[in-house]
Scaffold this motif. Structure first.
Motif, PDB file in Angstrom:
ATOM      1  N   GLN B  71     -23.793  -9.640 -17.086  1.00 48.27           N
ATOM      2  CA  GLN B  71     -22.525 -10.345 -16.596  1.00 48.27           C
ATOM      3  C   GLN B  71     -22.019  -9.535 -15.509  1.00 48.27           C
ATOM      4  O   GLN B  71     -21.283  -9.967 -14.536  1.00 48.27           O
ATOM      5  CB  GLN B  71     -21.480 -10.550 -17.792  1.00 48.27           C
ATOM      6  CG  GLN B  71     -21.129  -9.384 -18.415  1.00 48.27           C
ATOM      7  CD  GLN B  71     -20.379  -9.632 -19.651  1.00 48.27           C
ATOM      8  OE1 GLN B  71     -20.521 -11.013 -20.082  1.00 48.27           O
ATOM      9  NE2 GLN B  71     -19.504  -8.732 -20.266  1.00 48.27           N
ATOM     10  N   ASP B  72     -22.079  -8.235 -15.472  1.00 56.10           N
ATOM     11  CA  ASP B  72     -21.591  -7.293 -14.515  1.00 56.10           C
ATOM     12  C   ASP B  72     -22.314  -7.887 -13.023  1.00 56.10           C
ATOM     13  O   ASP B  72     -21.486  -7.568 -12.168  1.00 56.10           O
ATOM     14  CB  ASP B  72     -22.067  -5.958 -14.567  1.00 56.10           C
ATOM     15  CG  ASP B  72     -20.909  -5.283 -15.605  1.00 56.10           C
ATOM     16  OD1 ASP B  72     -21.072  -6.248 -16.850  1.00 56.10           O
ATOM     17  OD2 ASP B  72     -20.671  -4.294 -15.418  1.00 56.10           O
ATOM     18  N   TYR B 201      -7.012 -12.131 -22.297  1.00 55.31           N
ATOM     19  CA  TYR B 201      -6.109 -11.121 -22.110  1.00 55.31           C
ATOM     20  C   TYR B 201      -6.067 -10.478 -20.812  1.00 55.31           C
ATOM     21  O   TYR B 201      -7.083 -10.790 -19.998  1.00 55.31           O
ATOM     22  CB  TYR B 201      -6.295 -10.027 -23.328  1.00 55.31           C
ATOM     23  CG  TYR B 201      -7.671  -9.575 -23.503  1.00 55.31           C
ATOM     24  CD1 TYR B 201      -8.922 -10.145 -24.006  1.00 55.31           C
ATOM     25  CD2 TYR B 201      -7.903  -8.065 -22.832  1.00 55.31           C
ATOM     26  CE1 TYR B 201     -10.035  -9.507 -23.988  1.00 55.31           C
ATOM     27  CE2 TYR B 201      -9.330  -7.773 -22.994  1.00 55.31           C
ATOM     28  CZ  TYR B 201     -10.388  -8.464 -23.501  1.00 55.31           C
ATOM     29  OH  TYR B 201     -11.494  -7.903 -23.619  1.00 55.31           O
ATOM     30  N   MET B 251     -18.491 -12.826 -20.597  1.00 56.35           N
ATOM     31  CA  MET B 251     -16.992 -12.088 -20.153  1.00 56.35           C
ATOM     32  C   MET B 251     -16.968 -12.108 -18.594  1.00 56.35           C
ATOM     33  O   MET B 251     -17.649 -11.784 -17.754  1.00 56.35           O
ATOM     34  CB  MET B 251     -16.989 -11.004 -21.006  1.00 56.35           C
ATOM     35  CG  MET B 251     -15.327 -10.554 -20.497  1.00 56.35           C
ATOM     36  SD  MET B 251     -15.232  -8.935 -21.422  1.00 56.35           S
ATOM     37  CE  MET B 251     -13.668  -8.590 -21.117  1.00 56.35           C
ATOM     38  N   TYR B 253     -14.878 -10.609 -16.079  1.00 58.88           N
ATOM     39  CA  TYR B 253     -13.740  -9.289 -16.152  1.00 58.88           C
ATOM     40  C   TYR B 253     -13.247  -9.354 -14.583  1.00 58.88           C
ATOM     41  O   TYR B 253     -14.077  -9.290 -13.715  1.00 58.88           O
ATOM     42  CB  TYR B 253     -14.383  -8.125 -16.363  1.00 58.88           C
ATOM     43  CG  TYR B 253     -13.668  -6.942 -16.159  1.00 58.88           C
ATOM     44  CD1 TYR B 253     -12.557  -6.556 -16.794  1.00 58.88           C
ATOM     45  CD2 TYR B 253     -13.993  -6.319 -15.058  1.00 58.88           C
ATOM     46  CE1 TYR B 253     -11.960  -5.448 -16.648  1.00 58.88           C
ATOM     47  CE2 TYR B 253     -13.185  -5.222 -14.623  1.00 58.88           C
ATOM     48  CZ  TYR B 253     -12.169  -4.797 -15.111  1.00 58.88           C
ATOM     49  OH  TYR B 253     -11.471  -3.729 -14.844  1.00 58.88           O
ATOM     50  N   ASP B 255     -10.924  -7.522 -11.735  1.00 63.50           N
ATOM     51  CA  ASP B 255      -9.819  -6.674 -11.215  1.00 63.50           C
ATOM     52  C   ASP B 255      -9.877  -6.620  -9.781  1.00 63.50           C
ATOM     53  O   ASP B 255     -10.672  -7.485  -9.197  1.00 63.50           O
ATOM     54  CB  ASP B 255     -10.131  -4.887 -11.866  1.00 63.50           C
ATOM     55  CG  ASP B 255     -11.443  -4.664 -11.297  1.00 63.50           C
ATOM     56  OD1 ASP B 255     -11.794  -4.858 -10.225  1.00 63.50           O
ATOM     57  OD2 ASP B 255     -11.944  -3.913 -12.118  1.00 63.50           O
ATOM     58  N   SER B 256      -9.050  -5.914  -9.230  1.00 64.71           N
ATOM     59  CA  SER B 256      -8.856  -6.217  -7.699  1.00 64.71           C
ATOM     60  C   SER B 256      -9.774  -5.625  -6.786  1.00 64.71           C
ATOM     61  O   SER B 256     -10.184  -5.966  -5.531  1.00 64.71           O
ATOM     62  CB  SER B 256      -7.412  -5.561  -7.149  1.00 64.71           C
ATOM     63  OG  SER B 256      -7.744  -4.291  -7.532  1.00 64.71           O
ATOM     64  N   VAL B 308      -5.535  -7.074 -14.235  1.00 70.76           N
ATOM     65  CA  VAL B 308      -6.706  -7.069 -14.834  1.00 70.76           C
ATOM     66  C   VAL B 308      -6.752  -8.578 -15.718  1.00 70.76           C
ATOM     67  O   VAL B 308      -5.503  -8.797 -16.375  1.00 70.76           O
ATOM     68  CB  VAL B 308      -7.262  -5.889 -15.655  1.00 70.76           C
ATOM     69  CG1 VAL B 308      -8.610  -6.457 -16.422  1.00 70.76           C
ATOM     70  CG2 VAL B 308      -7.452  -4.746 -14.867  1.00 70.76           C
ATOM     71  N   CYS B 310      -9.268 -11.071 -18.069  1.00 67.74           N
ATOM     72  CA  CYS B 310     -10.378 -11.053 -19.236  1.00 67.74           C
ATOM     73  C   CYS B 310     -10.538 -12.431 -19.741  1.00 67.74           C
ATOM     74  O   CYS B 310      -9.459 -12.873 -20.385  1.00 67.74           O
ATOM     75  CB  CYS B 310     -10.572  -9.925 -20.200  1.00 67.74           C
ATOM     76  SG  CYS B 310     -10.240  -8.541 -19.455  1.00 67.74           S
ATOM     77  N   THR B 312     -13.621 -15.164 -21.767  1.00 69.96           N
ATOM     78  CA  THR B 312     -15.026 -15.214 -22.222  1.00 69.96           C
ATOM     79  C   THR B 312     -15.419 -16.706 -22.646  1.00 69.96           C
ATOM     80  O   THR B 312     -14.792 -17.290 -23.202  1.00 69.96           O
ATOM     81  CB  THR B 312     -15.447 -14.356 -23.348  1.00 69.96           C
ATOM     82  OG1 THR B 312     -14.979 -13.022 -23.148  1.00 69.96           O
ATOM     83  CG2 THR B 312     -16.880 -14.055 -23.906  1.00 69.96           C
TER      84      THR B 312
END
Lengths: 321, 321
Positions: B71-72, B201, B251, B253, B255-256, B308, B310, B312
């Motif tokens: 997923q990354d 979250y 997921m 995920y 962030d900026s 951030v 998140c 899934t």
């Protein structure tokens, strides 16, 4: 703090220490105990695989934008969290907050020719970690008792720094990261791993289970820590001035097709950890006995055949520019 | 249901249908709109890559125990959810609940030589999906209006079945899976993708944001659906008698460091979706205006530089034995 379990008097001792560091021993001990009980493939089981895993880990370890292992493929927590961390021969690595050596042994195995220094604020933990590492036959790790906020190293002493399950216990995590950054060389990396209790969800869902988990979160908060810190790694590392920050969530997804994780993670790691704060939660007036026990039963319920349990760790790698 | 937004009268119409299926159009429409606004790399942008992605996807598509993409590495939601689904030439594939074709176009692109049949209970959605697919120049997809609980196909008609963002709207998901299993060949697979709002979250955390999200969950529940169904895919597929069930969490995920996802997912997909139930939530008495608006502001706050987010999705593949 009176909110901490009575059996962890040691933790209170560390709170009385001049340092404002809350000692990571409490949770580390639980994690390690749980991992051991769980039948996770521990470091010992991996002996003999150093050659293979090293070459693979080495390649991964330095191309961190591409290196993250697929969480579906990880069959153990150690693999999920640590398999892509390895340091090259000759470089100096600091493990800040080694506790009793749960991660140290993995570091030592994955980076056999790096020069690792593992520090912890607790002399007794350091002694235990040293015993563990020496018992495993590793000679590439030196140990030192020391406070993360005042380590006795010259600026730019380390090529890489590794911090696992430590920031969650600190009231001033950015300041800790700043202290670590000073002793990191320019161009060096910091690796940070933390859990996040707020990432916990499961089937069947249960309000009481969430209340029991919230007790752990609240106790850790009262002790100056943050059990939900995993999601914050990016802003924390940014605030400390690190660059090239890459955060990789590592989700532990457990259903009954993964009996090893059902036993090893859902029951013997996570639920056991929450169960461990029963007395202190009730004493602190956070919850009543019945609600807590119902919550624990609901967590065990998620370990049954039709249950599902989800928890996410966060692993960040960042550089000092 | 009066709990549904006024602008989605169409949804009420489907509820009045003899079928007990709650129509997936509502959320599909939002997702698609959001994906379009978000600048996600849509199907069109990928034109010209069929050859490369096909060969790769083909290998992956049939070794599903090894096939899950990291997923990354996924830079778009389409890639995260769909890049490892492709079907071989000549096989018959059913897409159950195609909505307006958001996933159909990806299916058609990734499996250019499969014979895909896409069905939806809404004739107007089917018409829109057909227009979209024909407009993209695909000729491997046939369309049909039909009810998932009573599709006009002989037993064992399909080699594979694909179901995405559909079960979340059904009051009886296991019964739906059973109906689909009947028309699946022995040895065939079913792929199911669902979100889970309970997996949400973020940082900074916000109680009001969780309350606003809970309005969407409650409205969907009152409409007979389950916005937290993602975590349940394993027990649902087990209950329907499927075997070799493999669930892969995906997921998101944010962030900026991922501005495309900040805009495309956090703001324009998730928060926009929650924002869309403002009026119906307040009308239903689930929340007051100020709390809801504070919650939405808190969700947008997570899209700022230090925020951030998140969420899934769950993707399951299972077989009919």
């Amino acid at each position: 703090m009176s909110a901490l379990p009575a059996e962890h008097n040691e933790t209170r001792g560390f709170n009385q220490h001049q340092s404002q560091v809350d000692h990571p021993y409490l949770d580390k001990k639980r994690y390690e105990k749980a991992l051991g009980e769980a039948g996770f493939r521990g470091p010992e089981a991996a002996t003999g695989h150093e050659g293979r895993s090293m070459s693979k880990a080495y390649v991964h370890g330095y191309d961190y934008r591409e290196n993250i292992r697929l969480q579906d493929q990880a069959s153990t927590l150690v693999e999920l969290l640590h398999s892509d961390t390895a340091y090259p021969a000759g470089c100096r690595v600091l493990e800040a907050g080694c506790g009793v050596g749960a991660q140290t042994i993995t570091l030592g195995r994955n980076s056999p020719h790096a020069r690792i220094t593992s520090v912890d604020i607790s002399a007794s933990s350091v002694a235990e970690a040293r015993k563990k590492i020496e018992g495993a036959g590793f000679t590439n790790v030196a140990f030192l008792q020391g406070d993360i906020f005042s380590l006795p190293f010259e600026p730019s002493s380390f090529d890489h720094i590794f911090v696992c399950f430590v920031l969650e216990h600190l009231a001033r995590p950015v300041e800790a990261l700043n202290c670590l950054k000073k002793i990191l060389k320019v161009g060096g990396t910091i690796t940070v791993i933390e859990g996040d209790h707020g990432s916990t969800y499961f089937y069947p869902d249960s309000e009481t289970a969430h209340k029991a988990i919230q007790c752990q979160v609240e106790l850790q908060k009262r002790a100056g820590g943050n059990a939900n810190i995993g999601r914050e790694l990016y802003p924390l590392l940014t605030a400390a001035g690190f660059t090239s920050i890459h955060v990789s969530p590592r989700m532990v997804y457990v259903d009954s097709s993964k009996p090893q994780l059902v036993e090893g993670f859902t029951k013997n790691t996570f639920t056991a950890m929450i169960e461990g704060v029963r007395q202190s939660s009730i004493q602190a007036g956070l919850i009543d006995e019945k609600t807590f026990d119902d919550g624990i039963n609901a967590l065990y319920r998620t370990a049954e055949t039709d249950g599902v349990f989800c928890y996410t760790f966060f692993k960040a790698i960042a550089a000092k520019a």
